[in-house]
Design a protein around this motif. Structure first.
Motif, PDB file in Angstrom:
ATOM      1  N   UNK A  37       0.966  -1.042   0.138  1.00 55.23           N
ATOM      2  CA  UNK A  37      -0.037   0.019  -0.089  1.00 55.23           C
ATOM      3  C   UNK A  37       0.839   1.219   0.129  1.00 55.23           C
ATOM      4  N   UNK A  38       1.869   1.163   0.792  1.00 54.65           N
ATOM      5  CA  UNK A  38       2.735   2.316   0.576  1.00 54.65           C
ATOM      6  C   UNK A  38       3.646   2.537  -0.646  1.00 54.65           C
ATOM      7  N   UNK A  39       3.962   1.645  -1.285  1.00 53.92           N
ATOM      8  CA  UNK A  39       4.515   1.540  -2.670  1.00 53.92           C
ATOM      9  C   UNK A  39       3.404   2.277  -3.619  1.00 53.92           C
ATOM     10  N   UNK A  40       2.122   1.803  -3.461  1.00 51.26           N
ATOM     11  CA  UNK A  40       1.067   2.436  -4.210  1.00 51.26           C
ATOM     12  C   UNK A  40       0.798   3.741  -4.087  1.00 51.26           C
ATOM     13  N   UNK A  41       0.700   4.227  -2.620  1.00 52.40           N
ATOM     14  CA  UNK A  41       0.721   5.721  -2.240  1.00 52.40           C
ATOM     15  C   UNK A  41       1.901   6.574  -2.676  1.00 52.40           C
ATOM     16  N   UNK A  42       3.218   5.917  -2.667  1.00 49.02           N
ATOM     17  CA  UNK A  42       4.146   6.663  -3.104  1.00 49.02           C
ATOM     18  C   UNK A  42       4.154   7.206  -4.576  1.00 49.02           C
ATOM     19  N   UNK A  43       3.283   6.476  -5.186  1.00 51.94           N
ATOM     20  CA  UNK A  43       3.181   7.188  -6.709  1.00 51.94           C
ATOM     21  C   UNK A  43       2.479   8.535  -6.574  1.00 51.94           C
ATOM     22  N   UNK A  44       1.895   9.107  -5.713  1.00 48.90           N
ATOM     23  CA  UNK A  44       1.306  10.306  -5.663  1.00 48.90           C
ATOM     24  C   UNK A  44       1.749  11.113  -4.579  1.00 48.90           C
ATOM     25  N   UNK A  45       2.488  10.531  -3.456  1.00 46.25           N
ATOM     26  CA  UNK A  45       2.750  11.326  -2.100  1.00 46.25           C
ATOM     27  C   UNK A  45       4.195  11.568  -2.135  1.00 46.25           C
ATOM     28  N   UNK A  50       9.819   9.795  -0.737  1.00 43.33           N
ATOM     29  CA  UNK A  50      11.023  10.154  -0.131  1.00 43.33           C
ATOM     30  C   UNK A  50      11.310   9.113   0.750  1.00 43.33           C
ATOM     31  N   UNK A  51      10.558   8.538   1.859  1.00 38.11           N
ATOM     32  CA  UNK A  51      10.492   7.658   2.847  1.00 38.11           C
ATOM     33  C   UNK A  51      11.063   6.284   2.075  1.00 38.11           C
ATOM     34  N   UNK A  52      10.293   5.994   0.937  1.00 42.80           N
ATOM     35  CA  UNK A  52      10.520   4.633   0.480  1.00 42.80           C
ATOM     36  C   UNK A  52      11.982   4.602  -0.501  1.00 42.80           C
ATOM     37  N   UNK A  57      17.745   2.676  -0.319  1.00 48.77           N
ATOM     38  CA  UNK A  57      19.182   3.013  -0.287  1.00 48.77           C
ATOM     39  C   UNK A  57      19.688   2.409   0.896  1.00 48.77           C
ATOM     40  N   UNK A  58      19.082   2.743   2.054  1.00 53.07           N
ATOM     41  CA  UNK A  58      19.488   1.964   3.204  1.00 53.07           C
ATOM     42  C   UNK A  58      19.600   0.340   3.168  1.00 53.07           C
ATOM     43  N   UNK A  59      18.599  -0.287   2.477  1.00 50.13           N
ATOM     44  CA  UNK A  59      18.522  -1.632   2.300  1.00 50.13           C
ATOM     45  C   UNK A  59      19.699  -2.100   1.360  1.00 50.13           C
ATOM     46  N   UNK A  60      19.931  -1.356   0.407  1.00 51.37           N
ATOM     47  CA  UNK A  60      20.947  -1.497  -0.767  1.00 51.37           C
ATOM     48  C   UNK A  60      22.345  -1.456   0.047  1.00 51.37           C
TER      49      UNK A  60
END
Length: 74
Positions: A37-45, A50-52, A57-60
């Motif tokens: 849901x956060x990935x879908x919301x990141x399309x418009x927010x 930025x958080x995603x 980057x942290x995960x990588x």
């Protein structure tokens, strides 16, 4: 899976995934719905986007560090 073109529909789908994901202890629903849901919301927010990106980057970097540490042990 392609996202709908309408912004309101993407926001609705993302919000529902997050809300139902928080009820992940119930059968059929799961906690996996929250990040989706956060990935879908990141399309418009911009805030969620930025958080995603920061999390990606942290995960990588974490994965790179683990790989480097593993290579150093061999």
């Amino acid at each position: 899976m392609p996202l709908p073109r309408q912004k309101w529909l993407r926001i609705l789908i993302g919000s529902l995934l997050v809300v139902f994901g928080l009820l992940g202890f119930l059968p059929i629903l799961g906690f996996w719905m929250v990040p989706l849901g956060l990935v879908v919301l990141s399309h418009d927010s911009a805030y969620i986007r930025r958080r995603r990106r920061r999390m990606a980057v942290w995960w990588g970097r974490r994965k790179q560090a683990k790989t480097a540490a593993k290579a150093g042990r061999i």
